[in-house]
Design a protein around this motif. Structure first.
Motif, PDB file in Angstrom:
ATOM      1  N   CYS A  48      43.204  39.878  34.719  1.00 22.28           N
ATOM      2  CA  CYS A  48      44.495  39.980  35.373  1.00 22.28           C
ATOM      3  C   CYS A  48      45.474  39.006  34.717  1.00 22.28           C
ATOM      4  N   LYS A  50      48.041  37.883  35.962  1.00 21.20           N
ATOM      5  CA  LYS A  50      48.623  37.032  36.987  1.00 21.20           C
ATOM      6  C   LYS A  50      47.692  35.883  37.358  1.00 21.20           C
ATOM      7  N   CYS A  51      46.434  36.182  37.603  1.00 24.36           N
ATOM      8  CA  CYS A  51      45.520  35.145  38.100  1.00 24.36           C
ATOM      9  C   CYS A  51      44.265  35.014  37.240  1.00 24.36           C
ATOM     10  N   CYS A  67      43.330  44.384  40.211  1.00 19.39           N
ATOM     11  CA  CYS A  67      42.828  43.045  40.486  1.00 19.39           C
ATOM     12  C   CYS A  67      42.613  42.916  41.982  1.00 19.39           C
ATOM     13  N   VAL A  72      41.965  40.243  43.543  1.00 24.87           N
ATOM     14  CA  VAL A  72      42.400  38.937  44.032  1.00 24.87           C
ATOM     15  C   VAL A  72      43.866  38.964  44.445  1.00 24.87           C
ATOM     16  N   CYS A  73      44.726  39.433  43.561  1.00 25.43           N
ATOM     17  CA  CYS A  73      46.158  39.386  43.839  1.00 25.43           C
ATOM     18  C   CYS A  73      46.780  40.770  43.942  1.00 25.43           C
ATOM     19  N   TYR A 130      47.292  42.910  41.786  1.00 28.39           N
ATOM     20  CA  TYR A 130      47.966  43.421  40.605  1.00 28.39           C
ATOM     21  C   TYR A 130      47.234  44.656  40.120  1.00 28.39           C
TER      22      TYR A 130
HETATM   23 ZN   LIG Z   1      45.074  38.976  39.827  1.00 26.98          ZN
END
Ligand SMILES: [Zn+2]
Length: 45
Positions: free
Chosen positions: A7, A9-10, A24, A26-27, A29
């Motif tokens: 990802c 982003k993270c 993703c 987690v976030c 995305y």
């Molecule tokens: Zn992410």
């Protein structure tokens, strides 16, 4: 083909949702596989 493994982003690992979508967990995305676009991030709830 420009497929992301992480990802942007993270930096978590992206899950391949189907043949053309990477998500993703987690976030939230997501990106179409093969089109690593950093400028159009959409949140899926
Ligand atoms: Zn992410």
């Amino acid at each position: 083909m420009n497929k992301l493994d992480e990802c942007p982003k993270c930096n978590s690992e992206l899950d391949l949702e189907n043949d053309s979508l990477q998500v993703c967990k987690v976030c939230k995305y997501w990106t179409k596989a093969g089109t690593a676009r950093l400028d159009s991030i959409t949140i899926m709830e």
